[in-house]
Write a protein that holds these residues in place. Structure first.
Motif, PDB file in Angstrom:
ATOM      1  N   PHE A  20      15.456 -14.817  33.558  1.00  0.00           N
ATOM      2  CA  PHE A  20      15.221 -15.372  34.891  1.00  0.00           C
ATOM      3  C   PHE A  20      15.249 -14.268  35.943  1.00  0.00           C
ATOM      4  O   PHE A  20      14.374 -14.209  36.819  1.00  0.00           O
ATOM      5  N   ARG A  21      16.245 -13.414  35.876  1.00  0.00           N
ATOM      6  CA  ARG A  21      16.358 -12.337  36.859  1.00  0.00           C
ATOM      7  C   ARG A  21      15.136 -11.421  36.788  1.00  0.00           C
ATOM      8  O   ARG A  21      14.633 -10.959  37.812  1.00  0.00           O
ATOM      9  N   ASP A  22      14.655 -11.146  35.580  1.00  0.00           N
ATOM     10  CA  ASP A  22      13.506 -10.262  35.433  1.00  0.00           C
ATOM     11  C   ASP A  22      12.229 -10.917  35.961  1.00  0.00           C
ATOM     12  O   ASP A  22      11.448 -10.280  36.685  1.00  0.00           O
ATOM     13  N   ARG A  81      12.551 -25.060  39.105  1.00  0.00           N
ATOM     14  CA  ARG A  81      12.920 -25.527  37.763  1.00  0.00           C
ATOM     15  C   ARG A  81      13.570 -24.408  36.962  1.00  0.00           C
ATOM     16  O   ARG A  81      14.543 -24.623  36.250  1.00  0.00           O
ATOM     17  N   ALA A  82      13.029 -23.203  37.076  1.00  0.00           N
ATOM     18  CA  ALA A  82      13.628 -22.069  36.369  1.00  0.00           C
ATOM     19  C   ALA A  82      15.034 -21.802  36.882  1.00  0.00           C
ATOM     20  O   ALA A  82      15.942 -21.463  36.108  1.00  0.00           O
ATOM     21  N   TYR A  83      15.233 -21.947  38.191  1.00  0.00           N
ATOM     22  CA  TYR A  83      16.574 -21.734  38.762  1.00  0.00           C
ATOM     23  C   TYR A  83      17.560 -22.747  38.192  1.00  0.00           C
ATOM     24  O   TYR A  83      18.690 -22.384  37.828  1.00  0.00           O
ATOM     25  N   LEU A  84      17.163 -24.023  38.115  1.00  0.00           N
ATOM     26  CA  LEU A  84      18.060 -25.042  37.572  1.00  0.00           C
ATOM     27  C   LEU A  84      18.410 -24.738  36.115  1.00  0.00           C
ATOM     28  O   LEU A  84      19.556 -24.890  35.692  1.00  0.00           O
ATOM     29  N   GLY A 128       9.093 -23.960  25.821  1.00  0.00           N
ATOM     30  CA  GLY A 128       8.313 -22.829  25.367  1.00  0.00           C
ATOM     31  C   GLY A 128       9.192 -21.642  25.040  1.00  0.00           C
ATOM     32  O   GLY A 128      10.384 -21.773  24.748  1.00  0.00           O
ATOM     33  N   VAL A 129       8.605 -20.463  25.114  1.00  0.00           N
ATOM     34  CA  VAL A 129       9.338 -19.249  24.775  1.00  0.00           C
ATOM     35  C   VAL A 129      10.515 -19.046  25.719  1.00  0.00           C
ATOM     36  O   VAL A 129      11.553 -18.507  25.319  1.00  0.00           O
ATOM     37  N   LEU A 130      10.386 -19.487  26.969  1.00  0.00           N
ATOM     38  CA  LEU A 130      11.502 -19.566  27.906  1.00  0.00           C
ATOM     39  C   LEU A 130      11.742 -21.042  28.204  1.00  0.00           C
ATOM     40  O   LEU A 130      10.789 -21.821  28.276  1.00  0.00           O
TER      41      LEU A 130
END
Length: 313
Positions: free
Chosen positions: A153-155, A180-183, A80-82
């Motif tokens: 990710f940080r935001d 999953r976002a962290y990976l 997706g967008v991210l």
């Protein structure tokens, strides 16, 4: 063998027939045909059948082979967008589709603002992504995209730690929604730090991950700790336990593959011996009164006397 079998033998790799031969009865012909063409499509996509079938015993039944391939040939879901978000669905009502498109535009603008601010203010975490490869436009564009992923990710996860050694903050365990976002962000960190390092192909990486996950807990902990110690600051997680999903992620595929080979769990493909270049023929020195000339030897076909022609050197 029936006519369809003869046709397919011409296009399907021999390794398919070796692992899963065409059935003698008439009940599984369609299933074997579908399996054979699936492997052919995999080869066309750059995944050799020999690699995909390496973990299967000879003469496996069709059901076993299809279950094995199902894990390796699943289509990758569109991002997706991210990159850790799924793509917007297409079959939705028009007003809902407009809402999703508007949301996607806002997220893109937010990510752009975050990236621009990071380059302007130069926070400490940005130094943890390495030096921008300014000499190559394509690599620089990719590096900026990695920075954008980490900034987003940080935001999203409200990371306030401004430490170049931990640009993603604390590790997010597998049982949490942000894992999953962290990976994905960790992959961006390592790709930014090492823009010239090629990754392992997806098929070999998956085989290494499956082999690792099949090992006993104690061996997995030992391998994880060894990889973490060797990578140092590039290891972005714990050294044991919950690290299974981290070490089998794409960014650590090469390190895991190397460690498995060193411990005898995998065998490296043989490297062909380099061939020596052909030795050029020696030059012939001819002495001419007053000077010396160096010329190439005559061509082989010229050196052979032909019928009716006498050649003297």
């Amino acid at each position: 063998m029936r006519q369809w079998g003869l046709r397919h033998e011409r296009v399907v790799p021999w390794s398919v027939a070796a692992v899963c031969p065409a059935p003698a009865d008439g009940g599984s012909h369609d299933a074997w045909r579908a399996l054979a063409w699936t492997l052919k499509a995999a080869e066309n996509a750059g995944r050799p059948a020999e690699t995909l079938l390496a973990a299967l015993p000879a003469r496996s039944d069709i059901a076993t082979v299809r279950a094995h391939l199902h894990r390796y040939l699943q289509p990758v879901a569109a991002a997706g967008v991210l990159p850790w978000l799924p793509a917007n669905p297409t079959a939705v009502p028009a007003d809902y589709a407009r809402h999703l498109d508007t949301t996607e535009t806002l997220v893109q603008q937010r990510q752009l603002d975050l990236t621009t601010t990071a380059f302007a203010e130069r926070p400490a975490w940005l130094a943890g992504l390495g030096t921008a490869p300014v000499t190559d436009a394509k690599q620089y564009t990719a590096w900026r995209q990695h920075v954008a992923v980490v900034a987003a990710f940080r935001d999203q996860h409200q990371i306030t730690i401004d430490d170049p050694a931990r640009p993603l903050g604390a590790y997010i365990p597998a049982e949490h929604a942000g894992h999953r976002a962290y990976l994905t962000a960790a992959n961006a960190v390592l790709a930014a730090r090492h823009p010239h390092t090629p990754g392992l192909d997806s098929t070999t990486a998956r085989l290494a991950a499956d082999l690792y996950l099949a090992l006993p807990d104690s061996r997995r902990d030992t391998i994880t700790d060894a990889v973490a110690q060797r990578l140092g600051a590039d290891w972005l997680g714990p050294h044991h336990g919950d690290a299974d999903t981290l070490i089998t992620a794409p960014m650590y595929a090469t390190a895991l593959h190397t460690e498995l080979i060193q411990r005898g769990h995998l065998h490296a493909a043989p490297i062909p011996e380099p061939t020596s270049p052909a030795t050029p023929p020696p030059l012939i020195a001819e002495t001419v009164p007053g000077r010396q000339m160096v010329c190439d030897p005559p061509m082989r076909e010229q050196a052979q006397p032909q019928r009716g022609i006498d050649i003297t050197w």
